[in-house]
Scaffold this active site. Sequence first.
Site, PDB file in Angstrom:
ATOM      1  N   CYS A 397       0.823  -1.210   0.000  1.00  0.00           N
ATOM      2  CA  CYS A 397       0.000   0.000   0.000  1.00  0.00           C
ATOM      3  C   CYS A 397       0.852   1.251   0.000  1.00  0.00           C
ATOM      4  O   CYS A 397       0.362   2.344  -0.314  1.00  0.00           O
ATOM      5  CB  CYS A 397      -0.950  -0.003   1.192  1.00  0.00           C
ATOM      6  N   LYS A 400       0.975   3.497  -3.108  1.00  0.00           N
ATOM      7  CA  LYS A 400      -0.162   4.320  -3.548  1.00  0.00           C
ATOM      8  C   LYS A 400       0.295   5.750  -3.836  1.00  0.00           C
ATOM      9  O   LYS A 400       1.209   6.255  -3.179  1.00  0.00           O
ATOM     10  CB  LYS A 400      -1.223   4.371  -2.436  1.00  0.00           C
ATOM     11  N   ASP A 429     -16.492   6.173  -0.776  1.00  0.00           N
ATOM     12  CA  ASP A 429     -16.415   5.260   0.374  1.00  0.00           C
ATOM     13  C   ASP A 429     -15.343   4.220   0.033  1.00  0.00           C
ATOM     14  O   ASP A 429     -14.579   4.393  -0.909  1.00  0.00           O
ATOM     15  CB  ASP A 429     -17.795   4.620   0.608  1.00  0.00           C
ATOM     16  N   ASP A 470     -15.113  -4.280 -25.151  1.00  0.00           N
ATOM     17  CA  ASP A 470     -15.554  -5.633 -24.762  1.00  0.00           C
ATOM     18  C   ASP A 470     -17.031  -5.652 -24.397  1.00  0.00           C
ATOM     19  O   ASP A 470     -17.718  -6.659 -24.597  1.00  0.00           O
ATOM     20  CB  ASP A 470     -14.731  -6.142 -23.573  1.00  0.00           C
ATOM     21  N   GLY A 520     -11.598   3.828  -8.208  1.00  0.00           N
ATOM     22  CA  GLY A 520     -10.356   3.399  -8.840  1.00  0.00           C
ATOM     23  C   GLY A 520      -9.231   3.287  -7.840  1.00  0.00           C
ATOM     24  O   GLY A 520      -9.446   3.347  -6.621  1.00  0.00           O
ATOM     25  N   HIS A 521      -8.039   3.152  -8.365  1.00  0.00           N
ATOM     26  CA  HIS A 521      -6.858   3.007  -7.524  1.00  0.00           C
ATOM     27  C   HIS A 521      -5.675   3.550  -8.310  1.00  0.00           C
ATOM     28  O   HIS A 521      -5.569   3.333  -9.518  1.00  0.00           O
ATOM     29  CB  HIS A 521      -6.634   1.516  -7.204  1.00  0.00           C
TER      30      HIS A 521
END
Length: 734
Positions: A397, A400, A429, A470, A520-521
Amino acid sequence: MTDLVLVGGGHSHAIALRMWGMNPLRNVRLTLISDVTYTPYSGMLPGYVAGFYGYDETHIDLRRLAYFAGADFLREKVFDLNLENKIILCGDRPPVRFDYLSLDIGSTPSVTNIPGARQYAIPAKPVPKFLTAWQKILDEASENPSQKQDIIIVGGGAGGTELAFNIHHALTQKLTSPNLLSLHLVHRGSALISGNENPWVSQKTEKLLLQRGVKIHLNEEVTEVFKSGLQCQSGLRLTGKVIWVTQASPAHWLEKSAIETDAKGFVVVDETLRSPSHPFVFATGDIASMRNHPRPKAGVFAVRQGKPLFQNWRRTFTGEALIDYNPQKRYLALIGTGDQQAIASWWKLGWRSRWLWHWKDKIDRKFMDQFADLPEMKPMVAATATEPAPKMYCAGCGAKVGKNILAAALSDLETSNTEGVVVGLDQPDDAAVIQVPKDQLLVQTVDYFPSLINDPYLLGQIVTQHCLSDLYTMGAMPHSVLVLASIPHGEARVQQGLLQQMLAGVTKVLRAENIALIGGHTNEADKLGLGLTCNGFIQKDDIWRKGEVQAGQALILTKPLGTGTLFAAEMQRVAKGKWLDGAIAAMVQSNRKAAEILRKYGATACTDITGFGLAGHLLEMLQPSGLSAELYLDQLPMLHGAVETIKQGFTSSLAPQNHTAEQFIQADMSLRENPKYELLFDPQTSGGLLASIAPEKITACLADLRQVGYDASIEIGTIKTAQTSSPQLIISTS
Ligand SMILES: Cc1cc2nc3c(=O)[nH]c(=O)nc-3n(C[C@H](O)[C@H](O)[C@H](O)COP(=O)(O)OP(=O)(O)OC[C@H]3O[C@@H](n4cnc5c(N)ncnc54)[C@H](O)[C@@H]3O)c2cc1C
């Protein structure tokens, strides 16, 4: 990391970029913003008009040059500059921020106060626009060689006079008689090329033009331009197409920026080529006005400034003292006279000969060769001994991207307000929540890839189209997406800029399709990368499966092939800018409308061509039914340049794996040697749709596809009953 942004791919920037590519600094990120991929070389432009040179010989491929220099290339027109916040506005993307700015945007002929001039005259710059208009004139003359041509050139400086010689040459070659050409040269001064203080050159050019039947009108002030000609203060009225080559004027968007300018609005620079009012801004070429060394607006100065500009960029970042550039007072001007002869003008001296033209030709070709034959790249070296050692970066993490960076990047994003988002980005959230409509099913897909293009905003658009495709091929209606973004390690403001551009590219596509971004990330990585998880909804009976092909159906492909080989060639810096422009245009095109049309015409099976290439994806379509397909090699649509790069041996690193499909291919040796054969295995990014459809519907379906912009759509084969235990691809010519 420092951001140096270059606006305009003029002569100085072209030279400086080449030098930078051979000697880059690791801690400086370069971005070139240019409204064109190919910029003209002024020295050969009149020769191009005459027809002595081709387009590629006279234009510098800026995309290729930028990539060679390790620079991002944003093909955009700048329309505003905010020096206080150090941002540039261009196109429809978020502002591009910079630490240092370099301007080399040239100038355009002034058409300000004369009624009708802006509306009806053809300005000699911007050059691409002029060349389009010029080509139209040439085409007209070729189609109607016995018809009279009336042309009026306004401006008898070096540019207008040289253009007159070369236009005369080109048009008299096309027309059945030179008498059919009525060419006027209108000049406000009392002699042609009066600015160069060389009366011999003025007299010589005037005499030569008169000998060729060009009508010269000196001491004439144009007061109005009409659709069919112009009017002068003296009462002179001329009929013809008006070409405008008057004195240079600067870009209007510089006015508001508060940068110091001269009386005409050109950016004032000192000997170091920097603005005294804003020393973080460099300016060169026509747009710059050297405070202590005023010079005419000529390409020769823009060229000469290239090297000192590069040196001063570098010195700025390495902390060394900047060097002074003092332009020469006298310079040799060579004016082509449209007959492969040239006039040389140096101070009070002048001379005309055929040898001078050949000499000029040799110099010009040598200049252009340096951009065609870019040297091998050296590995990057550290700029200074004080540059910090590479950091250790955390994994897990800890990898990030910082919270503030993400918040800032998200703050200005324009997203869609799609129905059915219960918890989304407006009240974030730990996870997003969406409502699946009653009687519908959730369709999901995920894709990710590292950046293939040096423009995060374009990357955002391409990846989004690729991932959504897709859903279209399943017949689903896209609803929402989650983004996975990888941002290279670096300073917060650089990361924020990258993320902002990339997400703006994503949301541009999403807004057009009313799809929500719901989460997202972001993580730090060695390379920029982007992926999307896409959610769509579908009624159970509407699910479109790729395996439901039927014998006798025709196969349609909606986009050309070749992105794999073109970007493999780009990695070796050999792909032409125009080839990549074509590939980008195809990749940012949505497959949505194509899917709708194919569905309307009753296509029973559909897939998109991506990583496994045409052969791999077609085999996937055939496997469930066990049917075979015949493919017409000659019909395969290809991106421009793809056959050239295949012939040169450039294939994607995935292509060898895709060749495993060959075990199912039946093809003669001669067909296997055809470069198009290799395209069967070329992995595509955001490729087109492949669908099977009843043969009687092909004509109408293709017409509809082409009508909405899928210009390359074509029938490429047919589904057949298998003669063997496993599906086969039978390759034929057509
Ligand atoms: C007809 C004609 C013939 C000429 N012939 C000669 C000659 O033979 N020899 C000579 O020395 N000079 C010649 N000149 C003058 C010469 O063209 C200029 O002096 C020279 O091109 C200036 O070079 P530059 O690097 O300043 O800009 P340019 O060569 O004009 O390049 C500027 C670049 O910036 C881009 N750009 C502009 N605005 C923007 C924007 N807002 N956003 C992004 N990109 C932008 C343009 O598309 C262009 O690629 C001629 C001029 C004309 C009009």
